[in-house]
Structures are given as structure tokens and as C-alpha cells.
Design a protein around this motif. Structure first.
Motif, mmCIF file in Angstrom:
data_model
loop_
_atom_site.group_PDB
_atom_site.id
_atom_site.type_symbol
_atom_site.label_atom_id
_atom_site.label_comp_id
_atom_site.label_asym_id
_atom_site.label_seq_id
_atom_site.Cartn_x
_atom_site.Cartn_y
_atom_site.Cartn_z
ATOM 1 N N UNK A 64 0.829 -1.203 0.000
ATOM 2 C CA UNK A 64 0.000 0.000 0.000
ATOM 3 C C UNK A 64 0.869 1.261 0.000
ATOM 4 N N UNK A 65 1.878 1.264 0.860
ATOM 5 C CA UNK A 65 2.765 2.424 0.943
ATOM 6 C C UNK A 65 3.535 2.606 -0.362
ATOM 7 N N UNK A 66 3.998 1.507 -0.928
ATOM 8 C CA UNK A 66 4.748 1.553 -2.193
ATOM 9 C C UNK A 66 3.881 2.111 -3.314
ATOM 10 N N UNK A 67 2.657 1.631 -3.392
ATOM 11 C CA UNK A 67 1.760 2.075 -4.453
ATOM 12 C C UNK A 67 1.457 3.568 -4.328
ATOM 13 N N UNK A 68 1.211 4.026 -3.124
ATOM 14 C CA UNK A 68 0.902 5.447 -2.936
ATOM 15 C C UNK A 68 2.069 6.319 -3.358
ATOM 16 N N UNK A 69 3.283 5.903 -3.006
ATOM 17 C CA UNK A 69 4.459 6.683 -3.371
ATOM 18 C C UNK A 69 4.697 6.667 -4.874
ATOM 19 N N UNK A 70 4.486 5.510 -5.502
ATOM 20 C CA UNK A 70 4.657 5.412 -6.935
ATOM 21 C C UNK A 70 3.627 6.249 -7.681
ATOM 22 N N UNK A 92 12.236 9.508 -2.405
ATOM 23 C CA UNK A 92 11.551 8.522 -1.570
ATOM 24 C C UNK A 92 11.620 7.140 -2.192
ATOM 25 N N UNK A 93 11.477 7.090 -3.512
ATOM 26 C CA UNK A 93 11.540 5.813 -4.236
ATOM 27 C C UNK A 93 12.915 5.176 -4.063
ATOM 28 N N UNK A 94 13.966 5.978 -4.226
ATOM 29 C CA UNK A 94 15.331 5.489 -4.066
ATOM 30 C C UNK A 94 15.548 4.944 -2.653
ATOM 31 N N UNK A 95 15.045 5.640 -1.652
ATOM 32 C CA UNK A 95 15.215 5.202 -0.270
ATOM 33 C C UNK A 95 14.414 3.940 0.016
ATOM 34 N N UNK A 96 13.227 3.835 -0.549
ATOM 35 C CA UNK A 96 12.424 2.624 -0.357
ATOM 36 C C UNK A 96 13.076 1.415 -1.016
ATOM 37 N N UNK A 97 13.708 1.625 -2.157
ATOM 38 C CA UNK A 97 14.449 0.538 -2.800
ATOM 39 C C UNK A 97 15.581 0.057 -1.900
ATOM 40 N N UNK A 98 16.227 0.992 -1.221
ATOM 41 C CA UNK A 98 17.294 0.626 -0.294
ATOM 42 C C UNK A 98 16.740 -0.114 0.919
ATOM 43 N N UNK A 148 16.819 -4.791 -7.077
ATOM 44 C CA UNK A 148 16.647 -3.561 -6.309
ATOM 45 C C UNK A 148 17.878 -2.666 -6.427
ATOM 46 N N UNK A 149 19.057 -3.265 -6.390
ATOM 47 C CA UNK A 149 20.289 -2.487 -6.482
ATOM 48 C C UNK A 149 20.403 -1.797 -7.840
ATOM 49 N N UNK A 150 20.084 -2.534 -8.898
ATOM 50 C CA UNK A 150 20.147 -1.957 -10.247
ATOM 51 C C UNK A 150 19.158 -0.802 -10.384
ATOM 52 N N UNK A 151 17.962 -1.017 -9.868
ATOM 53 C CA UNK A 151 16.933 0.021 -9.921
ATOM 54 C C UNK A 151 17.336 1.220 -9.071
ATOM 55 N N UNK A 152 17.950 0.945 -7.942
ATOM 56 C CA UNK A 152 18.369 2.017 -7.042
ATOM 57 C C UNK A 152 19.427 2.897 -7.702
ATOM 58 N N UNK A 153 20.354 2.297 -8.414
ATOM 59 C CA UNK A 153 21.410 3.061 -9.085
ATOM 60 C C UNK A 153 20.827 3.984 -10.148
ATOM 61 N N UNK A 154 19.874 3.470 -10.936
ATOM 62 C CA UNK A 154 19.240 4.295 -11.964
ATOM 63 C C UNK A 154 18.435 5.436 -11.348
ATOM 64 N N UNK A 155 17.764 5.139 -10.237
ATOM 65 C CA UNK A 155 16.969 6.157 -9.565
ATOM 66 C C UNK A 155 17.856 7.237 -8.961
ATOM 67 N N UNK A 156 19.008 6.827 -8.416
ATOM 68 C CA UNK A 156 19.938 7.811 -7.847
ATOM 69 C C UNK A 156 20.447 8.764 -8.925
ATOM 70 N N UNK A 157 20.698 8.255 -10.113
ATOM 71 C CA UNK A 157 21.133 9.107 -11.222
ATOM 72 C C UNK A 157 20.044 10.125 -11.568
#
Length: 328
Positions: free
Chosen positions: A166-172, A200-206, A216-225
Motif C-alpha cells: 500500500x505504501x509503495x503504491x501510494x508513493x509510486x 523517496x523511491x530510491x530510499x524505499x528501494x534501499x 533492487x540495487x540496479x533500480x536504485x542506481x538508476x533512480x539515484x542518477x
């Protein structure tokens, strides 16, 4: 403790441990001040951002707690922002200088950096109440640690996975809304909202990387960029606001025109790049992603329990080691 929720542990205990770790680090930074008070404030504010992202994960089942604690940390961060924000403007101009299109533009940006440095130093000198603000911030962090004991969540696999979904969906959905607004309008506020959603998305991935570490790590790197690009874009918007409010700060009309020209050119390039990357990062639908998070987290909890049982069974089934014979 790492900024990570372990699926192998009860969720409430993990949440408290991660939150307390971030709060304790903020207190140490503010009170020990290993470099300067302003650097300590900057580092502590990073912890506050992580805390606020963490609190979003329990909002579906702890609305009152999340609202109160998010407000507490948000307000503390605001009281400590003056000098850091002034320093960020200097860093923004220096960043622009690395993309200067001519010697004249570079010279204008150098003058702007010098003017902003004088402004920052004046603000720092006038901020006589910073020690009191830091003391109050440390006290607020200790209150936030105590408040963690009030949190009472259902730690069963099903409710935990549902809460996170639920929290993930709301943030997305916030990210999707901001991205759609950026696609249709070039308003700075929309890009700011996209940046906050991306952070927030980057932090939730972490935090939830135990669910699927490699992906998750791959997605996190792209989000950080993406977040870094949007961070530069936001800084340029703030700088534009200051230029409009205090044009005299930037010298004569030629210098001012060159500074504005540099801002506009770089901001347009950043926005184009940010939109391309954002569509890649947020290519999956919010509903599908949240469903996947629920499934993966539920499985991670169950697998962790199975591993513990298997380890315990293996340990109890091992024969006792024979005592060694005494040496002759």
C-alpha cells in the motif's frame, strides 16, 4: 545499523532499529560536530530525509504515528536550513561554471559565486541562535526515539506485505502524477515534486532490497542518477528565484544576463534528460510494482523462517563432539 529492513526479522523491531539508528546518528553529528556546525547540520538533514521516507512505509497501518513523527522531523529540518541553503546556491553556481559556454559566461559565474559567498557568510554571522537550534534538534531526536515504543504493528507475513504494498503504491502514484505534470508543463514545482518522489523511491528501494537484492540495487542506481539530475534542476530553480528577488546581488546588467542565460540553458538540458530517465525508472505501473513488492516480501519472510528452522534442525541433529584423548 544499515539503512535496510531485514525480512528475516519482525518488521516492527526492524523499523524501530533502523529509525533509532538514523536518529542516533543525527544526534551524534549535531552534538559532536566532527567538522563544522554547518557541515554537521547538512549531514543530519540527510538522516532526516531517510527517516521521513522510512515513516511513509508504516502510514497505511499507523497514520497518526506517521503524521506526527513526520511533522516532528520536517519541522526540525526546517529550523536548520538557512546556512546550508545559502551554501547550496554557491555550489549551484560553481556547478554551472563547469558547463559555461564562453569565457564571458565563466567570468560572470565567478562573480556570482563570490557574491553568494559573501551573502552566505553574512547569514552565518547573523545566525547567532544556531547552537540553540542544534540543542533543540537533538532534543527532538531523542523524543522521536522515545516515540518509537508507541508503534504497534502486525508482524505476520500477510499484513506486513500488504502494508508495504500500500505504501509503495501510494508513493509510486505520486511519482506518476508528478511525471505526467512535467510532461505537459515546464513548471518548476512539478519537477520539484518529481524529485521528492524520486528520492523517496530510491530510499524505499534501499530499505526493501532484501526482497530482490540484485534487481533492487540496479533500480536504485538508476533512480539515484535521476535524483541527482533533478537535484541540480531544483537548485537552478532556487537560484532563479534569488536572481529575480535580488538582481542587484549579481552585479551589472551584462553579468546578470549571462548568469540567467547559463541557468536557462542548463536547466532545459537537465529537464530533458530527467524526463527521459524518469520514464525509464517509472516504466512499470504502480499497481504491478506494489503487487510484486507484496509477493516478494511475503516470500522473503517465509523463506527466512524456513532457513531458520532448517538451521535449527540441522544443529540439533548433529551428534555431540567426542572429547579429545589426553596427550601422552
Amino acid at each position: 545499523m544499515a539503512y535496510r529492513l531485514r525480512a528475516s526479522k519482525p518488521f516492527t523491531a526492524e523499523f524501530r532499529a533502523v529509525a533509532e539508528s538514523q536518529l542516533s546518528r543525527a544526534i551524534r553529528l549535531l552534538e559532536d560536530q566532527p567538522d563544522t556546525p554547518h557541515e554537521a547540520v547538512h549531514a543530519a538533514r540527510k538522516r532526516f530525509k531517510r527517516l521521513r521516507a522510512l515513516y511513509r512505509l508504516v502510514a497505511p497501518d499507523a497514520k497518526t504515528f506517521r503524521h506526527r513523527e513526520n511533522a516532528r522531523i520536517r519541522d526540525v529540518a526546517k529550523t536548520l536550513s538557512a546556512v546550508r541553503d545559502a551554501t547550496a546556491l554557491i555550489e549551484t553556481v560553481d556547478y554551472l561554471a563547469t558547463h559555461a559556454g564562453s569565457d564571458d559566461e565563466l567570468a560572470a559565474l565567478k562573480l556570482a559565486s563570490e557574491a553568494l559567498t559573501v551573502r552566505r557568510n553574512r547569514i552565518a554571522e547573523e545566525e547567532h541562535d544556531l547552537p540553540a537550534k542544534i540543542t533543540a534538534a537533538s532534543a527532538a531526536c531523542r523524543e522521536a526515539i522515545a516515540a518509537l515504543e508507541e508503534l504497534d504493528l502486525d508482524d505476520r507475513p500477510g499484513p506486513t506485505a500488504k502494508r508495504l504494498a500500500k505504501a509503495w503504491k501510494k508513493q509510486r502514484e505520486k511519482a506518476d502524477t508528478a511525471l505526467a505534470a512535467c510532461d505537459s508543463q515546464s513548471d518548476a514545482e512539478h519537477y520539484h515534486e518529481l524529485r521528492k518522489a524520486g528520492q523517496a523511491y530510491w530510499m524505499h528501494l534501499s530499505l526493501l532490497r532484501d526482497a530482490w537484492p540484485s534487481a533492487m540495487l540496479a533500480k536504485q542506481q538508476k533512480t539515484k542518477e535521476l535524483v541527482d539530475i533533478l537535484g541540480h534542476e531544483h537548485d537552478l530553480s532556487v537560484l532563479t528565484g534569488l536572481v529575480n528577488e535580488s538582481p542587484d546581488l549579481f552585479g551589472d546588467s551584462d553579468t546578470l544576463a549571462r548568469v540567467l542565460g547559463a541557468i536557462i540553458a542548463r536547466q532545459q538540458a537537465l529537464r530533458q534528460e530527467a524526463l527521459e530517465r524518469a520514464h525509464e525508472v517509472f516504466s512499470e505501473t504502480a499497481e504491478r510494482e506494489s503487487d510484486l513488492i507484496a509477493t516478494l516480501w511475503h516470500e522473503a519472510i517465509i523463506n527466512a523462517r524456513k532457513q531458520r528452522k532448517a538451521k535449527k534442525k540441522h544443529k540439533t541433529s548433529q551428534p555431540a563432539a567426542k572429547e579429545s584423548a589426553p596427550a601422552a
